[in-house]
Motif scaffolding. Structure first.
Motif, PDB file in Angstrom:
ATOM      1  N   ALA A 183       0.537   3.643  36.748  1.00  0.00           N
ATOM      2  CA  ALA A 183       1.040   4.948  37.199  1.00  0.00           C
ATOM      3  C   ALA A 183       0.295   5.411  38.446  1.00  0.00           C
ATOM      4  O   ALA A 183       0.898   5.907  39.401  1.00  0.00           O
ATOM      5  N   ARG A 184      -1.024   5.223  38.459  1.00  0.00           N
ATOM      6  CA  ARG A 184      -1.782   5.651  39.644  1.00  0.00           C
ATOM      7  C   ARG A 184      -1.399   4.822  40.855  1.00  0.00           C
ATOM      8  O   ARG A 184      -1.239   5.349  41.954  1.00  0.00           O
ATOM      9  N   GLU A 185      -1.237   3.513  40.638  1.00  0.00           N
ATOM     10  CA  GLU A 185      -0.868   2.653  41.768  1.00  0.00           C
ATOM     11  C   GLU A 185       0.540   2.964  42.264  1.00  0.00           C
ATOM     12  O   GLU A 185       0.871   2.657  43.412  1.00  0.00           O
ATOM     13  N   SER A 186       1.358   3.573  41.427  1.00  0.00           N
ATOM     14  CA  SER A 186       2.709   3.958  41.858  1.00  0.00           C
ATOM     15  C   SER A 186       2.705   5.308  42.569  1.00  0.00           C
ATOM     16  O   SER A 186       3.740   5.773  43.038  1.00  0.00           O
ATOM     17  N   GLY A 187       1.545   5.959  42.627  1.00  0.00           N
ATOM     18  CA  GLY A 187       1.433   7.195  43.399  1.00  0.00           C
ATOM     19  C   GLY A 187       1.351   8.473  42.581  1.00  0.00           C
ATOM     20  O   GLY A 187       1.346   9.562  43.159  1.00  0.00           O
ATOM     21  N   TYR A 188       1.287   8.379  41.272  1.00  0.00           N
ATOM     22  CA  TYR A 188       1.194   9.604  40.456  1.00  0.00           C
ATOM     23  C   TYR A 188      -0.252  10.094  40.411  1.00  0.00           C
ATOM     24  O   TYR A 188      -1.173   9.323  40.202  1.00  0.00           O
ATOM     25  N   LYS A 189      -0.395  11.423  40.592  1.00  0.00           N
ATOM     26  CA  LYS A 189      -1.740  11.998  40.734  1.00  0.00           C
ATOM     27  C   LYS A 189      -2.308  12.517  39.420  1.00  0.00           C
ATOM     28  O   LYS A 189      -3.507  12.628  39.271  1.00  0.00           O
ATOM     29  N   ARG A 190      -1.433  12.952  38.505  1.00  0.00           N
ATOM     30  CA  ARG A 190      -1.934  13.501  37.240  1.00  0.00           C
ATOM     31  C   ARG A 190      -1.545  12.537  36.133  1.00  0.00           C
ATOM     32  O   ARG A 190      -0.400  12.531  35.675  1.00  0.00           O
ATOM     33  N   VAL A 191      -2.498  11.716  35.751  1.00  0.00           N
ATOM     34  CA  VAL A 191      -2.218  10.693  34.760  1.00  0.00           C
ATOM     35  C   VAL A 191      -3.355  10.704  33.761  1.00  0.00           C
ATOM     36  O   VAL A 191      -4.513  10.650  34.151  1.00  0.00           O
ATOM     37  N   GLY A 192      -3.041  10.822  32.485  1.00  0.00           N
ATOM     38  CA  GLY A 192      -4.132  10.859  31.522  1.00  0.00           C
ATOM     39  C   GLY A 192      -3.671  10.517  30.122  1.00  0.00           C
ATOM     40  O   GLY A 192      -2.492  10.644  29.788  1.00  0.00           O
ATOM     41  N   ILE A 193      -4.639  10.077  29.321  1.00  0.00           N
ATOM     42  CA  ILE A 193      -4.366   9.797  27.912  1.00  0.00           C
ATOM     43  C   ILE A 193      -4.572  11.092  27.138  1.00  0.00           C
ATOM     44  O   ILE A 193      -5.600  11.749  27.267  1.00  0.00           O
ATOM     45  N   GLN A 194      -3.560  11.453  26.355  1.00  0.00           N
ATOM     46  CA  GLN A 194      -3.575  12.753  25.694  1.00  0.00           C
ATOM     47  C   GLN A 194      -4.311  12.753  24.360  1.00  0.00           C
ATOM     48  O   GLN A 194      -4.547  13.804  23.782  1.00  0.00           O
ATOM     49  N   GLY A 195      -4.588  11.584  23.824  1.00  0.00           N
ATOM     50  CA  GLY A 195      -5.291  11.549  22.542  1.00  0.00           C
ATOM     51  C   GLY A 195      -5.686  10.123  22.220  1.00  0.00           C
ATOM     52  O   GLY A 195      -5.149   9.172  22.798  1.00  0.00           O
ATOM     53  N   LEU A 196      -6.676   9.991  21.363  1.00  0.00           N
ATOM     54  CA  LEU A 196      -7.197   8.657  21.035  1.00  0.00           C
ATOM     55  C   LEU A 196      -7.017   8.367  19.559  1.00  0.00           C
ATOM     56  O   LEU A 196      -7.959   8.009  18.865  1.00  0.00           O
ATOM     57  N   ARG A 197      -5.782   8.533  19.036  1.00  0.00           N
ATOM     58  CA  ARG A 197      -5.546   8.197  17.636  1.00  0.00           C
ATOM     59  C   ARG A 197      -5.050   6.764  17.542  1.00  0.00           C
ATOM     60  O   ARG A 197      -4.191   6.344  18.316  1.00  0.00           O
ATOM     61  N   GLU A 198      -5.581   6.044  16.580  1.00  0.00           N
ATOM     62  CA  GLU A 198      -5.202   4.637  16.438  1.00  0.00           C
ATOM     63  C   GLU A 198      -3.689   4.514  16.309  1.00  0.00           C
ATOM     64  O   GLU A 198      -3.056   5.270  15.575  1.00  0.00           O
ATOM     65  N   GLY A 199      -3.128   3.582  17.053  1.00  0.00           N
ATOM     66  CA  GLY A 199      -1.681   3.370  17.002  1.00  0.00           C
ATOM     67  C   GLY A 199      -0.874   4.398  17.774  1.00  0.00           C
ATOM     68  O   GLY A 199       0.353   4.359  17.765  1.00  0.00           O
ATOM     69  N   ARG A 200      -1.557   5.343  18.451  1.00  0.00           N
ATOM     70  CA  ARG A 200      -0.821   6.365  19.207  1.00  0.00           C
ATOM     71  C   ARG A 200      -1.634   6.827  20.406  1.00  0.00           C
ATOM     72  O   ARG A 200      -2.295   7.863  20.384  1.00  0.00           O
ATOM     73  N   TYR A 201      -1.609   6.002  21.457  1.00  0.00           N
ATOM     74  CA  TYR A 201      -2.298   6.359  22.688  1.00  0.00           C
ATOM     75  C   TYR A 201      -1.235   6.893  23.650  1.00  0.00           C
ATOM     76  O   TYR A 201      -0.512   6.127  24.279  1.00  0.00           O
ATOM     77  N   MET A 202      -1.125   8.211  23.663  1.00  0.00           N
ATOM     78  CA  MET A 202      -0.065   8.873  24.438  1.00  0.00           C
ATOM     79  C   MET A 202      -0.517   9.093  25.870  1.00  0.00           C
ATOM     80  O   MET A 202      -1.524   9.754  26.107  1.00  0.00           O
ATOM     81  N   VAL A 203       0.213   8.535  26.811  1.00  0.00           N
ATOM     82  CA  VAL A 203      -0.121   8.697  28.229  1.00  0.00           C
ATOM     83  C   VAL A 203       0.876   9.651  28.882  1.00  0.00           C
ATOM     84  O   VAL A 203       2.088   9.462  28.763  1.00  0.00           O
ATOM     85  N   GLU A 204       0.341  10.670  29.523  1.00  0.00           N
ATOM     86  CA  GLU A 204       1.193  11.595  30.285  1.00  0.00           C
ATOM     87  C   GLU A 204       1.089  11.233  31.760  1.00  0.00           C
ATOM     88  O   GLU A 204      -0.008  11.062  32.285  1.00  0.00           O
ATOM     89  N   ILE A 205       2.247  11.108  32.390  1.00  0.00           N
ATOM     90  CA  ILE A 205       2.294  10.746  33.810  1.00  0.00           C
ATOM     91  C   ILE A 205       3.028  11.863  34.536  1.00  0.00           C
ATOM     92  O   ILE A 205       4.200  12.119  34.263  1.00  0.00           O
ATOM     93  N   CYS A 206       2.320  12.547  35.434  1.00  0.00           N
ATOM     94  CA  CYS A 206       3.062  13.500  36.260  1.00  0.00           C
ATOM     95  C   CYS A 206       2.427  13.577  37.635  1.00  0.00           C
ATOM     96  O   CYS A 206       1.591  12.765  37.991  1.00  0.00           O
TER      97      CYS A 206
END
Lengths: 193, 193
Positions: free
Chosen positions: A117-140
């Motif tokens: 996502a960062r290499e594609s040019g998105y500036k706000r990229v982050g993992i929203q939580g660290l629960r096993e089996g659910r690593y939610m990434v928000e890309i904006c």
């Protein structure tokens, strides 16, 4: 990994319903279909970018839209949506860039999404939580327009200025579409099997 | 944990220099001092929120500011900063809410930051990377104003409208200060020893 499978299954049912009822932006559909075809990833709520007239009454549940377009807009339709200025609150002319929520089964997958996502040019990229089996990434992104155009029933801007806004919003929209395409290509190149 | 210690030491040297030369916003300093006093956390680049006039020439390294204020502003100073409209590109009147970058030594610390930040009202909160000893959490918000006010040397808005913008920006600024205080209190309550 039972949690991942169960949650993906739920998310896919909602996704199908949203696609069938036309609630998924066409511009983002191929990208989401691709992500959902991968065994270790899936998508949740995502938007390809939009132009809106938000009626903001300072209380989110009571806010509403005078207009909402997931595409480029024309001055006439924006003017038409403003024809009956609400007495309360503020109306904002907004451009909001794409926002994607992608879930990875494993931290390694989430890390890959961050990098792509960062290499594609998105500036706000982050993992929203660290629960096993659910690593939610928000890309904006940070590309935005937020302009107050009506306050307490009074239109604050003239037609010429609205033309400028529409031109600028459409330019940002086109730029956003290009960035989404770049993201889709990079996801396919790096996550494809 | 050597990486964490070495990187914190570097970050703290830069932080001290920034404090000493007045480059850290006063509004955010107590929060950052608190974070940096904790053995498992430290801060990197952070901003308490700002009002700016950005001269955008569509090429980030060449962009510059006609005005930049980490506080509430007055109409007169904004007008004064716009007195010589640049011939190229666009000038945007912007309010940008706070942005914080906090590093946790361990994933558990990063998770705590996520929860505390969301409970304090921040909407864009995410972990930027999953490298051992460096779990960087970005905390920011969706409150923004981005209004084009000059294009190719031409001022697009009148003084009355600028007054509206300034009023709105100052309101958002005060709201942002309140949110930062809430964040600081919640961090002290939940991470304090």
């Amino acid at each position: 990994m039972e949690r991942f499978r169960a949650q993906k299954s739920d998310a896919m049912e909602k996704f199908r319903q949203a696609v069938n009822s036309g609630r998924v932006d066409e511009g983002i559909l191929p990208l989401l279909e691709f992500i959902n075809s991968l065994p270790k990833f899936y998508s949740t709520s995502s938007c390809s970018g939009r132009v809106t007239l938000l009626h903001d009454v300072d209380s989110k549940p009571d806010n509403s839209w005078l207009g909402k377009w997931h595409r480029q807009v024309q001055v006439d339709e924006v003017l038409k949506a403003m024809i009956d200025p609400p007495e309360r609150g503020v109306v904002l002319f907004k451009y909001e860039s794409a926002i994607l929520h992608l879930v990875a089964r494993e931290p390694e997958g989430a890390k890959k999404l961050l990098v792509i996502a960062r290499e594609s040019g998105y500036k706000r990229v982050g993992i929203q939580g660290l629960r096993e089996g659910r690593y939610m990434v928000e890309i904006c992104d940070t590309e935005r327009i937020d302009v107050p155009v009506i306050e307490k029933g009074k239109v604050l801007v003239d037609e010429e200025y609205l033309k400028h806004l529409v031109k600028l919003a459409n330019k940002k929209f086109r730029k956003g579409v290009g960035k989404l395409e770049r993201l889709e290509n990079n996801l396919r190149d790096n996550l494809g099997m």
